[in-house]
Write a protein that holds these residues in place. Sequence first.
Motif, short mmCIF file in Angstrom:
data_model
loop_
_atom_site.label_atom_id
_atom_site.label_comp_id
_atom_site.label_asym_id
_atom_site.label_seq_id
_atom_site.Cartn_x
_atom_site.Cartn_y
_atom_site.Cartn_z
N UNK A 17 -52.62 52.75 15.41
CA UNK A 17 -53.75 53.44 14.76
C UNK A 17 -54.27 54.59 15.63
N UNK A 18 -55.09 55.42 15.01
CA UNK A 18 -55.73 56.56 15.66
C UNK A 18 -57.18 56.20 15.96
N UNK A 19 -57.67 56.58 17.15
CA UNK A 19 -59.07 56.32 17.49
C UNK A 19 -59.71 57.57 18.09
N UNK A 20 -61.02 57.66 17.90
CA UNK A 20 -61.81 58.72 18.50
C UNK A 20 -62.95 58.09 19.26
N UNK A 21 -63.15 58.57 20.48
CA UNK A 21 -64.24 58.09 21.32
C UNK A 21 -65.15 59.29 21.61
N UNK A 22 -66.44 59.05 21.50
CA UNK A 22 -67.38 60.15 21.61
C UNK A 22 -68.22 60.06 22.88
N UNK A 23 -68.53 61.22 23.45
CA UNK A 23 -69.37 61.28 24.64
C UNK A 23 -70.44 62.35 24.44
N UNK A 77 -62.71 62.17 22.72
CA UNK A 77 -61.37 61.83 23.21
C UNK A 77 -60.62 61.20 22.05
N UNK A 78 -59.44 61.74 21.77
CA UNK A 78 -58.67 61.28 20.62
C UNK A 78 -57.37 60.65 21.10
N UNK A 79 -57.06 59.50 20.58
CA UNK A 79 -55.82 58.81 20.95
C UNK A 79 -55.05 58.52 19.67
N UNK A 80 -53.83 59.06 19.60
CA UNK A 80 -52.98 58.83 18.43
C UNK A 80 -52.01 57.69 18.71
N UNK A 81 -51.60 57.02 17.65
CA UNK A 81 -50.55 55.99 17.74
C UNK A 81 -50.82 55.07 18.93
N UNK A 82 -51.98 54.45 18.92
CA UNK A 82 -52.40 53.65 20.06
C UNK A 82 -51.37 52.57 20.40
N UNK A 83 -51.30 52.29 21.69
CA UNK A 83 -50.42 51.24 22.21
C UNK A 83 -51.27 50.22 22.97
#
Lengths: 114, 113
Positions: A17-23, A77-83
Amino acid sequence: GAGVSQTPSNKVTEKGKYVELRCDPISGHTALYWYRQSLGQGPEFLIYFQGTGAADDSGLPNDRFFAVRPEGSVSTLKIQRTERGDSAVYLCASSSGDRVNEQFFGPGTRLTVL
Amino acid sequence: ILNVEQSPQSLHVQEGDSTNFTCSFPSSNFYALHWYRWETAKSPEALFVMTLNGDEKKKGRISATLNTKEGYSYLYIKGSQPEDSATYLCASNNAGNNRKLIWGLGTSLAVNP
């Protein structure tokens, strides 16, 4: 005054999945940093912004990771295709950009990839 | 020394004990040494930033010293209290790239009441 805030505080997602983390940094701080801390390790530098531009992204582990700071304040911060190996606490810090570079941290986002 | 190293990795003390930890860092091209305290579920909190050889800083019962020539810093806690339980991290930055902090792995302190 308000410190550095990060949302969400916890994120559980599934592999792929794709996730976004905000600061949200301290108001007026020109420099913003992302770190990752895995269990038993010290913070690992990911990327540093000066204003809107990424001044040093040498710590991003691979091209699945990307970060933006379009208006020189909030960063995502964006993370694609999380592992599963991406599971960690993601910390954000900001500083005024002076030479001593004292950094003020947010509480972090704990990311768990199942 | 190429990396920042901290010792001990963990420490258990009784309330009222005084304790100290060590941070070793690269002495060449040194610019600043930072100490942070990180309590579980909270933000890392900046304790001290030191730049000059021989610097000593104090905040309440916590103090720190800096030796830039040999590349080490000590953090002291006098009369430990349970609320001092946390991970203590140090980080250094150098004059060549003062934006990037190089972190140690931390010392985890547990103070038993």
